[in-house]
Design a protein around this motif. Sequence first.
Motif, short mmCIF file in Angstrom:
data_model
loop_
_atom_site.label_atom_id
_atom_site.label_comp_id
_atom_site.label_asym_id
_atom_site.label_seq_id
_atom_site.Cartn_x
_atom_site.Cartn_y
_atom_site.Cartn_z
N GLY A 43 0.85 -1.18 0.00
CA GLY A 43 0.00 0.00 0.00
C GLY A 43 0.88 1.22 0.00
O GLY A 43 1.91 1.26 -0.68
N VAL A 44 0.53 2.21 0.80
CA VAL A 44 1.33 3.44 0.89
C VAL A 44 1.53 3.79 2.35
O VAL A 44 0.60 3.78 3.15
N LYS A 45 2.77 4.11 2.69
CA LYS A 45 3.09 4.61 4.03
C LYS A 45 3.39 6.10 3.89
O LYS A 45 4.06 6.53 2.93
N ALA A 46 2.91 6.90 4.86
CA ALA A 46 3.08 8.35 4.79
C ALA A 46 3.52 8.90 6.13
O ALA A 46 2.97 8.54 7.17
N VAL A 47 4.53 9.79 6.09
CA VAL A 47 5.01 10.45 7.30
C VAL A 47 5.20 11.93 6.97
O VAL A 47 5.70 12.28 5.90
N ALA A 48 4.82 12.77 7.92
CA ALA A 48 5.02 14.22 7.75
C ALA A 48 5.73 14.76 8.99
O ALA A 48 5.55 14.25 10.09
N ALA A 49 6.57 15.81 8.77
CA ALA A 49 7.28 16.42 9.89
C ALA A 49 7.29 17.93 9.69
O ALA A 49 7.35 18.42 8.56
N ALA A 50 7.23 18.66 10.82
CA ALA A 50 7.26 20.13 10.74
C ALA A 50 8.12 20.65 11.88
O ALA A 50 7.88 20.33 13.05
N GLY A 51 9.14 21.43 11.54
CA GLY A 51 10.01 22.01 12.54
C GLY A 51 9.29 23.07 13.36
O GLY A 51 8.18 23.52 13.03
N LYS A 52 9.94 23.51 14.44
CA LYS A 52 9.34 24.45 15.40
C LYS A 52 8.86 25.73 14.72
O LYS A 52 7.75 26.21 14.98
N ASN A 53 9.70 26.29 13.84
CA ASN A 53 9.34 27.55 13.18
C ASN A 53 8.23 27.36 12.15
O ASN A 53 7.40 28.26 11.93
N LEU A 59 5.13 15.69 14.28
CA LEU A 59 5.38 14.41 13.64
C LEU A 59 4.08 13.61 13.58
O LEU A 59 3.38 13.48 14.58
N ALA A 60 3.75 13.09 12.39
CA ALA A 60 2.52 12.33 12.22
C ALA A 60 2.75 11.22 11.20
O ALA A 60 3.62 11.34 10.33
N MET A 61 1.95 10.15 11.34
CA MET A 61 2.11 8.99 10.46
C MET A 61 0.75 8.48 10.01
O MET A 61 -0.25 8.63 10.71
N GLY A 62 0.71 7.86 8.83
CA GLY A 62 -0.52 7.30 8.31
C GLY A 62 -0.25 6.51 7.04
O GLY A 62 0.86 6.02 6.82
N GLY A 63 -1.28 6.43 6.18
CA GLY A 63 -1.12 5.68 4.94
C GLY A 63 -2.45 5.16 4.45
O GLY A 63 -3.51 5.50 4.98
N GLY A 64 -2.40 4.31 3.41
CA GLY A 64 -3.61 3.73 2.84
C GLY A 64 -3.28 2.65 1.84
O GLY A 64 -2.11 2.46 1.48
N PRO A 65 -4.31 1.95 1.36
CA PRO A 65 -4.06 0.79 0.48
C PRO A 65 -3.87 1.13 -1.01
O PRO A 65 -3.39 0.30 -1.77
N ASP A 66 -4.26 2.33 -1.45
CA ASP A 66 -4.31 2.65 -2.88
C ASP A 66 -3.01 3.30 -3.35
O ASP A 66 -2.83 4.52 -3.25
N ALA A 67 -2.09 2.49 -3.92
CA ALA A 67 -0.80 3.01 -4.36
C ALA A 67 -0.93 3.94 -5.57
O ALA A 67 -0.06 4.78 -5.82
N SER A 68 -2.05 3.83 -6.31
CA SER A 68 -2.22 4.69 -7.50
C SER A 68 -2.42 6.15 -7.10
O SER A 68 -2.28 7.05 -7.94
N GLY A 69 -2.71 6.42 -5.85
CA GLY A 69 -2.94 7.79 -5.42
C GLY A 69 -1.72 8.45 -4.81
O GLY A 69 -1.82 9.55 -4.26
N ILE A 70 -0.54 7.81 -4.94
CA ILE A 70 0.64 8.33 -4.26
C ILE A 70 1.08 9.68 -4.83
O ILE A 70 1.49 10.57 -4.08
N GLU A 71 0.97 9.86 -6.13
CA GLU A 71 1.37 11.13 -6.73
C GLU A 71 0.42 12.24 -6.29
O GLU A 71 0.84 13.38 -6.00
#
Length: 927
Positions: A860-870, A899-911
Amino acid sequence: MLDEEYEDITYFKENGFYEKECSKCGKTYWTRDSERETCGDPPCDHYTFIGKPIFTKPMDLAEMREYFLNFFEQRGHTRIDRYPVVARWRDDIYLTIASIADFQPNVTSGLVPPPANPLTISQPCIRLNDLDSVGRTGRHLTTFEMMAHHVFNSKGKEIYWKDKTIELCDELLTELGADAAEVTYIKSPWAGGGNAGASVEVMVGGLELATLVFMNLKESKNGTIDVKGKMYEKMDNYIVDTGYGLERFVWASQGTPTIYDAVFPTIVQQLTNLAGIDHELNDPKYAQIFANNAQFAGIMDVSGSANLAELRKQVADSIGMDVDELSRIMDPMEKIFAIADHTRCLTFMLGDGIIPSNVKSGYLARLVIRRTIRMLTDLGVDVPLSEIVALHIDNMPEYPEFEDNFKVTEEILALEEEKYRQTIERGRKIIQKEAVRYQEKGEKLPLEKLMEIYDSHGIPPEISKEAAKEVGVDVEFPDNFYSLVADMHSESGDKDEAASGFKYTEKLERLPLTKRFYYDEPERMEFEAVVLDAFDDYVVLDNTYFYPEGGGQEADRGMLMAGTFVYDVIDVQMYNGIVVHKLNMVDKELLINRGDMVIGQVDKKRRMAHSRHHTATHIINDAARKVLGNHIWQAGAQKTESRARLDISHYKHITQEELNEIEMIANKTVMENKKVQFENMDRTEAEQKYGFGLYQGGIPPGKVLRIVKVGSDIEACGGTHCLSTGVVGPIKILKTERIQDGVERLEYAAGEAAVAAMQETESLLRDSSEILSIQPEILPVTVERFFEEWKELQKENEKLKEELAGARTIKMMQDAEKIDDFSIVVSVTKGDGIDSLRMAAVEILKNENAVAILLSESDGVKAVAAAGKNAIAKGIKAGDLVKIMSQAVGGGGGGKPDLAMGGGPDASGIEKAKTEALSKIKETLSS
């Protein structure tokens, strides 16, 4: 009411009594004092015996008990031994609450004869419905001995009835030195447990010493006698049911301020020393306060809805004392009295084999334990409960069994004290969360929730109140909280509902009982029978060799042959003595009719497997008692073809060494090839000969019990068994687990099933050894070495991952898109797991101006996002970015702003996920 039941009492008229009506409560009573106007029962009369004993000679418990029993022995009664305080012979109550409970329901119903007739006994009893009154009233106890004499009369065989019962009571009191003019007998109809009868309460000096019940009624829909709103009719038998309070007799003989000073003088003194309290009854002023308090303490019953503070004020006003001063003196002593009582209660409970738990009698034991610990804590007394129990045992030489079982009792109490400490530590947060939740709704924490929290988590209401106060919430609970909880758990719901749920019950009502021959010829597997009825896919025969399901043993299977037709028997059940055979009728028509002769054939292999496992269950249970202690009690069992299980009451996990010992003892019993003995015995005779250990596997109905002796194990059992222990074959314990607090489950196999289980284990060892190309005997050492090497490789792997993540992060930061002062990292890879992405994000977060969206096509697709203090300060939140990306690939996710994590089963939506997240970043930074 029962007015007519008092009309045939002639003793009062013939011995100078006056029948009167109490000027205060209106009750009818009898007295020799023509001037008396009140019945003698508080609050109509206060105690007059404090400082002025009722009897001539002061006695302790042992002396008074012996005096009573000897008195009735000399008058033709047979002395019998006490029954346990845990009612093993009952399925409706957990604790022995009265001496008559020893003989219910089988003796009182007339089904079986009593152990003696007439008889006398001093029966220890436990009642927790007045738990909160103990210590406060000066008279309430959780544990007390009910001295009694019982007579079981039947039509045509009367030993004695009402007049003789009252005469004996009158004579006993006179012999002890009571002033005959002070004795009153109060008319008090009695009802309970489906029975009723006339009754008189015996009062002397304001103290109820005895109750004389004349039980001759049973509850009936067709009854014509109304007692307390229920209808009753006359029984064929009629029973003298008396109860004389041993502790009250001792108190009356000494005249001490409270019953606790009379019953536990040594324990009370030692507890006051530990608490640093002066309890000097030799000090006249101090003793007078307690005496005055006790004289008015009849109103201090908090088992109902009464408020303790209000009751205390009433007592203080009555004796002319400041309520705060009275509370200062009485509060700590009331706790001392309650601790003395509760620890004696525990001495009996644990000494008679109750294991503290969250169910049944174990729940009640834990309730008493935790209330006692709480009071010790309030007094600042840091002493193990077992030390106080040991003091009681020293003062009760008449119960040597408690000394014999003390090692187990000591260990149980130590474990319970540790569990209580753990409960308090984790319980504060639970109660605070609930208290705040209700406060936010504008409500107070309800009593039902407090009781639920106590039931589920064991958090006492006092702790709940303290914890809630820490978060600014007030919690209130009634003074009878513990009594309410105890009352909820005092009766059993385990009554047998044998015929419930069978849709053809009405068809069985006209049929005779089935002749069951599987006991008479246990090795016979083929038989002839006449069909009594056939309906749907069920057949009822006049006799059977098929064993119906029961006692944890599955039903036999086999075949029924009617002429040329053959039917598989797939289940066998018994309803009220009638055995019903269920046939497999898939693609078949039932061509069996009433009156047909059929041939039955029992599946021998299945029967033998069940018999082996049932006999093995008795052997295992006996071995467990020998290894773990006499407190072991069967809490459930199941016997199938391939294995069996036995649930036993035990206070801690069974160790491997103990399991090995149990298994060894069990197999020694098998190898001794002892004959398994069967005997049908009258229930009363069996109980007297073998005790209530007979009921390990449950309480069978009926007058006659089938006694099965397997080695040194003796039980009332209706299952099928091997004829000798050798036939059981090897016994192999497969595993053990704790299925609930206080109950351990043993799983095991016997005979062919045991051999199959051992072969399966050997196969696993052999296959494992072959995979590693080693001999089985060095498998443990090899596996341990491989495991240690694997752990080292894991550490090395994690280290390499971190280094790789660091290197990749440097590259990502170099390739990052710049928007003003912010670095936007975008990465889409294949094969990276969520941990790899998270590690990279953590490295990126070291830059306070960085924002990262990391995606990987991996299952599927794994997703991680990060945002610094500023970046967070600018309005970018990692959780929002992950939600955008996860939705684009058909999934979900979230996390913290950085910091957050998630994802989904549909690899066609990665772009799409990458594009929308990047747009959100740019939009936020440009605003």
